[in-house]
Design a protein around this motif. Sequence first.
Motif, PDB file in Angstrom:
ATOM      1  N   TYR A 137       0.833  -1.204   0.000  1.00 53.70           N
ATOM      2  CA  TYR A 137       0.000   0.000   0.000  1.00 53.70           C
ATOM      3  C   TYR A 137       0.871   1.259   0.000  1.00 53.70           C
ATOM      4  CZ  TYR A 137      -3.459   3.426   1.513  1.00 53.70           C
ATOM      5  OH  TYR A 137      -4.267   4.528   1.600  1.00 53.70           O
ATOM      6  N   TYR A 171       2.112   1.696  -3.422  1.00 52.47           N
ATOM      7  CA  TYR A 171       1.017   2.161  -4.276  1.00 52.47           C
ATOM      8  C   TYR A 171       0.772   3.658  -4.083  1.00 52.47           C
ATOM      9  CZ  TYR A 171      -3.818   3.070  -5.637  1.00 52.47           C
ATOM     10  OH  TYR A 171      -4.954   3.629  -6.171  1.00 52.47           O
ATOM     11  N   ARG A 172       0.764   4.092  -2.817  1.00 57.69           N
ATOM     12  CA  ARG A 172       0.555   5.523  -2.551  1.00 57.69           C
ATOM     13  C   ARG A 172       1.678   6.359  -3.126  1.00 57.69           C
ATOM     14  NH1 ARG A 172      -0.997   7.310   3.354  1.00 57.69           N
ATOM     15  NH2 ARG A 172      -1.005   9.236   2.143  1.00 57.69           N
TER      16      ARG A 172
END
Length: 213
Positions: free
Chosen positions: A91, A94-95
């Motif tokens: 995550y 991804y950010r």
Amino acid sequence: MTDKNFDDNAEVPGEGPDAQASSPAPQNPDSTEAAAAEGSDETPADDAPEELTVDDILGTAQTGEAAAEDAVLADLESTLLNDLKRLQAEYANYRRRTEEQRQVEIERAKGEAAKGLIPVLDDLDRAAQHGDLTEGTPFFAIAEKVRLVSERMGMVSYGEKGEEFDPQRHEAIFQQPTPGAEKTTVLEVVELGYRLGDVELRPAKVVVAVPAE
């Protein structure tokens, strides 16, 4: 005749059936020591092995099952923790990628808008060179507002007469051999160059002076 006056049937002390019954029986020393030895070899009642009860057996089995369950739960917890860490890392990546892509899109959009302003800025520069931008006129006020918008967007103009020619920033549209010139320099700026941050929107179009042969 004899002088002794006694009864032949009289019992002599220490003799007879009663005497034998009352006298103690002789003891065998070896049998006494053996009995003492046998008594000393007897195991005390307190040292006897304890017998396991059904409750003891069930308690041991339950303890083993609890230990096995704890091991399984520990493995499951470790697996879930590793999965959680992996998801958190994915995550975060991804950010980061999303933020980088967003910045790229923002810069691209700003670049497209800035490129649309370049022809307007060129017209304003030509008007200024011809003396058409007189301070206090509506045209002058509009020109100042357009330049202010370009500055707020981060646009920077460059290209000056006399600076050293840089092929990364300048586009030479003509080369002029010049006596006394030791290196290639900008002789005249035809159109200013513009950049937005680190992005070159347009190189400066210039006439360059080169050393004469």
